[in-house]
Design a protein around this motif. Sequence first.
Motif, short mmCIF file in Angstrom:
data_model
loop_
_atom_site.label_atom_id
_atom_site.label_comp_id
_atom_site.label_asym_id
_atom_site.label_seq_id
_atom_site.Cartn_x
_atom_site.Cartn_y
_atom_site.Cartn_z
N ILE A 171 -4.44 18.74 -16.75
CA ILE A 171 -4.03 17.43 -17.22
C ILE A 171 -4.76 16.40 -16.37
CG2 ILE A 171 -1.96 17.42 -15.76
CD1 ILE A 171 -0.61 15.80 -18.04
N SER A 172 -5.42 15.44 -17.03
CA SER A 172 -6.25 14.50 -16.28
C SER A 172 -5.54 13.17 -16.08
CB SER A 172 -7.59 14.28 -16.99
OG SER A 172 -7.40 13.81 -18.29
N SER A 173 -5.92 12.51 -15.01
CA SER A 173 -5.39 11.21 -14.66
C SER A 173 -6.56 10.32 -14.24
CB SER A 173 -4.40 11.35 -13.49
OG SER A 173 -4.04 10.09 -12.98
N LEU A 174 -6.55 9.08 -14.70
CA LEU A 174 -7.61 8.14 -14.34
C LEU A 174 -7.07 7.06 -13.43
CD1 LEU A 174 -9.45 7.65 -17.74
CD2 LEU A 174 -10.01 9.22 -15.88
N GLN A 175 -7.72 6.89 -12.30
CA GLN A 175 -7.46 5.82 -11.34
C GLN A 175 -5.98 5.68 -10.97
OE1 GLN A 175 -9.59 2.64 -13.40
NE2 GLN A 175 -11.39 3.08 -12.14
N GLY A 176 -5.32 6.81 -10.84
CA GLY A 176 -3.93 6.82 -10.40
C GLY A 176 -3.82 7.27 -8.96
N PRO A 177 -2.64 7.11 -8.35
CA PRO A 177 -2.46 7.52 -6.96
C PRO A 177 -2.49 9.04 -6.81
CG PRO A 177 -0.38 6.85 -7.91
CD PRO A 177 -1.43 6.56 -8.94
N LEU A 178 -3.03 9.48 -5.70
CA LEU A 178 -3.08 10.91 -5.36
C LEU A 178 -2.37 11.08 -4.02
CD1 LEU A 178 -4.05 13.79 -5.93
CD2 LEU A 178 -6.19 13.18 -4.78
N ARG A 179 -1.17 11.63 -4.07
CA ARG A 179 -0.38 11.81 -2.86
C ARG A 179 -0.89 13.03 -2.10
NH1 ARG A 179 3.14 8.13 -4.16
NH2 ARG A 179 4.04 7.97 -6.22
N LEU A 180 -1.32 12.77 -0.85
CA LEU A 180 -1.87 13.83 -0.01
C LEU A 180 -0.96 14.06 1.18
CD1 LEU A 180 -5.61 12.70 -0.02
CD2 LEU A 180 -4.52 14.41 -1.48
N PRO A 181 -0.83 15.31 1.61
CA PRO A 181 0.06 15.59 2.74
C PRO A 181 -0.42 14.94 4.03
CG PRO A 181 -1.24 17.53 2.20
CD PRO A 181 -1.52 16.50 1.14
N LEU A 182 0.52 14.40 4.79
CA LEU A 182 0.27 13.83 6.10
C LEU A 182 -0.73 12.68 6.11
CD1 LEU A 182 0.10 17.19 8.07
CD2 LEU A 182 2.10 15.74 7.74
N GLN A 183 -0.86 11.97 5.01
CA GLN A 183 -1.77 10.83 4.94
C GLN A 183 -0.95 9.55 4.76
OE1 GLN A 183 -5.09 11.15 5.46
NE2 GLN A 183 -4.58 13.30 5.80
N GLU A 184 -1.31 8.53 5.53
CA GLU A 184 -0.61 7.26 5.40
C GLU A 184 -1.04 6.51 4.14
OE1 GLU A 184 -0.76 4.89 8.92
OE2 GLU A 184 -0.35 6.61 10.20
N SER A 185 -2.32 6.57 3.82
CA SER A 185 -2.79 5.89 2.62
C SER A 185 -2.75 6.86 1.43
CB SER A 185 -4.22 5.38 2.83
OG SER A 185 -5.09 6.46 3.00
#
Length: 141
Positions: A22-36
Amino acid sequence: DRHFLCVMFLGDLLSELKPKGISSLQGPLRLPLQESVPQPDAVVFRRRADFKRRPPRGKDALLVVEVSDSTLAYDRDVKMPLYAKVGIPEAWLVDLKAETIFVHRRPSPEWYQDVRAYRRGETIYPEAFPETGFAVDEILG
């Protein structure tokens, strides 16, 4: 605007990966242990039944795509190592000025171990979807 058109073409092409991805365009990508929370131009996630209860995260990403014109150095030097560090298996860096797509595979804690340049006339087969090829010409427009 070339950046906008390239992202639009990518969205159309990546929709071919249904039902596996499933594709997403220009959405947020939550990454572990990352503030941004980066917002890649395109992400293909492994399809999961529980996405209705929780948004996808970095561990669900099979492919991340950054389209670069004026942001090439940042995308290459900051975002690509970040994606490798969290273990995203494949990341594409579309360099609009050079009309080249750099495909990064085999992540390690510092960088991707395999980086290959694709140019017009060539086709990219994502590792997670080896039966589906994407012509560089279609992505670049």
